[in-house]
Design a protein around this motif. Structure first.
Motif, PDB file in Angstrom:
ATOM      1  N   ALA A   1      14.853 -20.998   0.625  1.00 16.69           N
ATOM      2  CA  ALA A   1      16.255 -21.061   1.037  1.00 16.69           C
ATOM      3  C   ALA A   1      16.531 -20.061   2.150  1.00 16.69           C
ATOM      4  O   ALA A   1      17.240 -20.362   3.119  1.00 16.69           O
ATOM      5  CB  ALA A   1      17.163 -20.794  -0.159  1.00 16.69           C
ATOM      6  N   GLY A   2      15.975 -18.853   2.027  1.00 14.52           N
ATOM      7  CA  GLY A   2      16.154 -17.854   3.074  1.00 14.52           C
ATOM      8  C   GLY A   2      15.579 -18.320   4.399  1.00 14.52           C
ATOM      9  O   GLY A   2      16.157 -18.074   5.467  1.00 14.52           O
ATOM     10  N   PHE A   3      14.452 -19.011   4.329  1.00 18.87           N
ATOM     11  CA  PHE A   3      13.816 -19.534   5.540  1.00 18.87           C
ATOM     12  C   PHE A   3      14.686 -20.599   6.206  1.00 18.87           C
ATOM     13  O   PHE A   3      14.889 -20.591   7.421  1.00 18.87           O
ATOM     14  CB  PHE A   3      12.450 -20.114   5.161  1.00 18.87           C
ATOM     15  N   LEU A   4      15.237 -21.517   5.408  1.00 17.03           N
ATOM     16  CA  LEU A   4      16.065 -22.598   5.953  1.00 17.03           C
ATOM     17  C   LEU A   4      17.347 -22.043   6.586  1.00 17.03           C
ATOM     18  O   LEU A   4      17.761 -22.492   7.667  1.00 17.03           O
ATOM     19  CB  LEU A   4      16.400 -23.608   4.859  1.00 17.03           C
TER      20      LEU A   4
ATOM     21  N   ASP B   1       0.816  -1.207   0.000  1.00 15.89           N
ATOM     22  CA  ASP B   1       0.000   0.000   0.000  1.00 15.89           C
ATOM     23  C   ASP B   1       0.856   1.268   0.000  1.00 15.89           C
ATOM     24  O   ASP B   1       0.547   2.241  -0.695  1.00 15.89           O
ATOM     25  CB  ASP B   1      -0.924  -0.010   1.216  1.00 15.89           C
ATOM     26  N   LEU B   2       1.950   1.259   0.769  1.00 16.79           N
ATOM     27  CA  LEU B   2       2.805   2.442   0.870  1.00 16.79           C
ATOM     28  C   LEU B   2       4.018   2.386  -0.062  1.00 16.79           C
ATOM     29  O   LEU B   2       4.866   3.278  -0.025  1.00 16.79           O
ATOM     30  CB  LEU B   2       3.276   2.632   2.322  1.00 16.79           C
ATOM     31  N   LYS B   3       4.093   1.300  -0.879  1.00 15.73           N
ATOM     32  CA  LYS B   3       5.212   1.129  -1.817  1.00 15.73           C
ATOM     33  C   LYS B   3       6.561   1.220  -1.088  1.00 15.73           C
ATOM     34  O   LYS B   3       7.476   1.936  -1.498  1.00 15.73           O
ATOM     35  CB  LYS B   3       5.137   2.149  -2.946  1.00 15.73           C
ATOM     36  N   ALA B   4       6.653   0.477   0.016  1.00 14.84           N
ATOM     37  CA  ALA B   4       7.840   0.532   0.873  1.00 14.84           C
ATOM     38  C   ALA B   4       8.936  -0.391   0.346  1.00 14.84           C
ATOM     39  O   ALA B   4       8.660  -1.481  -0.170  1.00 14.84           O
ATOM     40  CB  ALA B   4       7.469   0.141   2.294  1.00 14.84           C
ATOM     41  N   SER B   5      10.193   0.021   0.514  1.00 15.17           N
ATOM     42  CA  SER B   5      11.349  -0.795   0.136  1.00 15.17           C
ATOM     43  C   SER B   5      11.612  -1.841   1.215  1.00 15.17           C
ATOM     44  O   SER B   5      11.066  -1.748   2.321  1.00 15.17           O
ATOM     45  CB  SER B   5      12.581   0.100  -0.017  1.00 15.17           C
ATOM     46  N   PRO B   6      12.464  -2.848   0.917  1.00 16.95           N
ATOM     47  CA  PRO B   6      12.809  -3.817   1.970  1.00 16.95           C
ATOM     48  C   PRO B   6      13.349  -3.162   3.236  1.00 16.95           C
ATOM     49  O   PRO B   6      13.032  -3.588   4.350  1.00 16.95           O
ATOM     50  CB  PRO B   6      13.868  -4.695   1.295  1.00 16.95           C
ATOM     51  N   ALA B   7      14.177  -2.106   3.089  1.00 19.06           N
ATOM     52  CA  ALA B   7      14.708  -1.417   4.279  1.00 19.06           C
ATOM     53  C   ALA B   7      13.585  -0.764   5.067  1.00 19.06           C
ATOM     54  O   ALA B   7      13.581  -0.785   6.300  1.00 19.06           O
ATOM     55  CB  ALA B   7      15.743  -0.373   3.862  1.00 19.06           C
TER      56      ALA B   7
ATOM     57  N   HIS C   1      21.742  -3.992   4.175  1.00 12.49           N
ATOM     58  CA  HIS C   1      21.401  -4.683   2.924  1.00 12.49           C
ATOM     59  C   HIS C   1      21.324  -3.699   1.770  1.00 12.49           C
ATOM     60  O   HIS C   1      21.796  -3.976   0.657  1.00 12.49           O
ATOM     61  CB  HIS C   1      20.071  -5.420   3.092  1.00 12.49           C
ATOM     62  N   ASP C   2      20.726  -2.528   1.981  1.00 10.51           N
ATOM     63  CA  ASP C   2      20.525  -1.562   0.905  1.00 10.51           C
ATOM     64  C   ASP C   2      21.824  -0.923   0.436  1.00 10.51           C
ATOM     65  O   ASP C   2      21.928  -0.515  -0.725  1.00 10.51           O
ATOM     66  CB  ASP C   2      19.563  -0.456   1.364  1.00 10.51           C
TER      67      ASP C   2
ATOM     68  N   PHE D   1      16.189 -11.642   3.223  1.00 12.61           N
ATOM     69  CA  PHE D   1      16.016 -10.951   1.940  1.00 12.61           C
ATOM     70  C   PHE D   1      17.193 -11.212   0.997  1.00 12.61           C
ATOM     71  O   PHE D   1      17.009 -11.355  -0.218  1.00 12.61           O
ATOM     72  CB  PHE D   1      15.851  -9.448   2.166  1.00 12.61           C
ATOM     73  N   ALA D   2      18.410 -11.278   1.556  1.00 12.18           N
ATOM     74  CA  ALA D   2      19.590 -11.510   0.718  1.00 12.18           C
ATOM     75  C   ALA D   2      19.551 -12.894   0.090  1.00 12.18           C
ATOM     76  O   ALA D   2      19.779 -13.056  -1.119  1.00 12.18           O
ATOM     77  CB  ALA D   2      20.857 -11.340   1.562  1.00 12.18           C
ATOM     78  N   VAL D   3      19.264 -13.915   0.901  1.00 18.28           N
ATOM     79  CA  VAL D   3      19.207 -15.282   0.371  1.00 18.28           C
ATOM     80  C   VAL D   3      18.021 -15.432  -0.574  1.00 18.28           C
ATOM     81  O   VAL D   3      18.106 -16.116  -1.602  1.00 18.28           O
ATOM     82  CB  VAL D   3      19.129 -16.309   1.521  1.00 18.28           C
ATOM     83  N   GLU D   4      16.907 -14.794  -0.257  1.00 17.43           N
ATOM     84  CA  GLU D   4      15.734 -14.857  -1.140  1.00 17.43           C
ATOM     85  C   GLU D   4      16.058 -14.283  -2.513  1.00 17.43           C
ATOM     86  O   GLU D   4      15.663 -14.851  -3.546  1.00 17.43           O
ATOM     87  CB  GLU D   4      14.573 -14.080  -0.523  1.00 17.43           C
ATOM     88  N   SER D   5      16.781 -13.145  -2.546  1.00 17.27           N
ATOM     89  CA  SER D   5      17.108 -12.524  -3.826  1.00 17.27           C
ATOM     90  C   SER D   5      18.075 -13.374  -4.643  1.00 17.27           C
ATOM     91  O   SER D   5      18.048 -13.355  -5.878  1.00 17.27           O
ATOM     92  CB  SER D   5      17.703 -11.132  -3.593  1.00 17.27           C
TER      93      SER D   5
END
Length: 470
Positions: free
Chosen positions: A440-443, A45-51, A229-230, A430-434
């Protein structure tokens, strides 16, 4: 003065006071979990970035963590009732602001203010329990506190999913903040009428210089984790964190200087020579690093990786939260008979639950919400066995005169853990997901959670040795 109030309430209304302060703790806990469920919807809704996604959660925790020692000390100086009331009313007002925010940046600022007001409110909860329940009812009171923590989790997950899905009056995710307004006003009214008034301690004033230095040090230490991360974990981030560590070292020297000059340090310095208390804080730190970050990663995995709707994702957490409540109720009686051994048992169950989740995620391509819900029960029960008696165990050796300061230090440690966990483990996810996938990020996150719980268990065993009679 604290002893007089305690004696009066022993025979009259201390259980009503307990109900009021744990209701505030419940509101605080619901707010933490309800935002976790709503955060993917807020991001869209707010178009927020991962950070910004991480910041909505972590900036709240940073504000709380950097100011909660100050909030605890203010309770020591001005009385728990006065500071508690100020915190509840402030938390209510800033919750309304959060719900009215029109951008990701504004929501982050509002969450910063909300965390600051929570730092006034929440330390008074543990301080009140520590002061009022010094007899055989202590374990029962802290068990009730633990049950409320679990119920807050269940209510937060369910309420977050329901409110986002129902979209009441077109408010969408905003209603998860608006719900605090009537709750906060009711708690403030009850506190005004029932909580006893404690006179200000004469000749004392807040260590403002210490408050500023502690705020700056903690902000430098934790803040860079939000944006690592950013900016690709640029070298300057680590330099800022090192500066934060140096400021905190200077803070301790400053506190000793305040004490030598006859002032009232922000941190009661006698606590720094209490080995059991300090080791307990170490256990709390690693426990809470793996606490709120687990729910963030779990929510992101379900909604981003498995495409589970918000309501179904929220409902999936309810068995975990109910297991937490049951464990909290059991932990009081078990702690009376087994002492801190129950905390180690809880750590073992958490590890078993995390391992079971890893097996499900590894071998099942698209686990259902029901499968995940049933698997999380073991983890939830283990977490309840630890969290409910942990605060009581850590504060057990603290003298009543230092209750506010110790509660503030415990709260700071817990929220530094929560904030660092959300920022660092969220960034890892987020890094592993990307690079690979949400699965994989979850594991990878689960493996890190297991490591953190093992370190927590090691500190608990170390604390038991310090607490054992010589």
């Amino acid at each position: 003065m604290h002893q007089i109030v305690t004696q009066q309430l022993d025979s009259s209304r201390r259980w009503w006071v307990l109900a009021i302060v744990v209701a505030a703790q419940f509101m605080f806990g619901v707010d933490a979990f309800v935002v976790n469920v709503a955060i993917p919807t807020i991001a869209v809704d707010l178009k927020a970035s991962p950070a910004q996604i991480e910041s909505v959660i972590a900036i709240y925790l940073i504000a709380y963590a950097t100011l909660v020692v100050t909030g605890g000390r203010l309770g020591d100086i001005y009385g728990t009732r006065n500071v508690f009331l100020a915190g509840v009313l402030g938390f209510t007002a800033t919750s309304l602001w959060c719900g009215l925010a029109l951008s990701g940046a504004e929501l982050i600022i509002a969450r910063l203010a909300q965390g600051a007001t929570a730092a006034l409110m929440v330390p008074q909860v543990l301080a009140t329990l520590h002061l009022l329940f010094t007899d055989e009812t202590r374990s029962r009171a802290f068990a009730i506190y633990g049950i409320v923590l679990g119920l807050a989790g269940a209510a937060g997950f369910l309420l977050g999913g329901l409110l986002v899905t129902l979209d009441l009056a077109g408010t969408g995710w905003r209603s998860v903040f608006f719900v605090n307004v009537p709750s906060g006003l009711a708690i403030a009214t009850a506190a005004w009428r029932i909580m006893p008034s404690v006179l200000r301690r004469s000749g004392t004033k807040l260590d403002v210089k210490g408050s500023v230095v502690l705020f700056a040090g903690l902000l430098c230490l934790i803040g860079p984790l939000l944006f690592g991360h950013d900016v690709g974990w640029a070298p300057w981030l680590w330099a800022v964190m090192a500066i934060g560590g140096a400021i905190l070292a200077a803070f301790l020297k400053l506190e000793h200087a305040v004490a030598r000059d006859g002032g009232m340090p922000l941190v009661d310095l006698t606590l720094l020579s209490d080995a059991a208390f300090l080791r307990g804080l170490g256990a709390a730190l690693f426990f809470f690093i793996a606490n709120l970050s687990f729910y963030l990663v779990m929510t992101l995995y379900m909604q981003r990786g498995l495409k589970i709707p918000p309501l179904a994702a929220g409902i999936a957490f309810i068995p975990l939260a109910l297991a937490f409540v049951v464990a909290s109720r059991h932990s009081g009686a078990r702690a009376r008979h087994r002492g801190t051994k129950v905390l180690l048992e809880g750590c073992a169950l958490q590890i078993a639950g995390l391992a079971a989740l890893a097996l499900v995620a590894f071998y099942v391509d698209a686990p259902t919400p029901l499968a995940l819900a049933l698997t999380m029960i073991v983890f939830g029960y283990g977490q309840g066995l630890v969290m409910a008696p942990l605060s009581s165990a850590v504060l057990a050796s603290v003298k009543p005169v230092a209750a506010g300061s110790a509660s503030g230090m415990y709260g700071t440690t817990a929220q530094i853990g929560n904030a660092a966990g959300v920022a660092a483990i969220g960034a890892l996810f987020f890094a592993v997901e990307s690079l690979q996938s949400a699965r994989a990020g979850f594991l990878v996150s689960l493996a890190l959670f297991v490591t953190l719980v093992m370190i927590c268990a090691a500190f608990l065993a170390w604390m038991r040795r310090a607490s054992a009679p010589s």
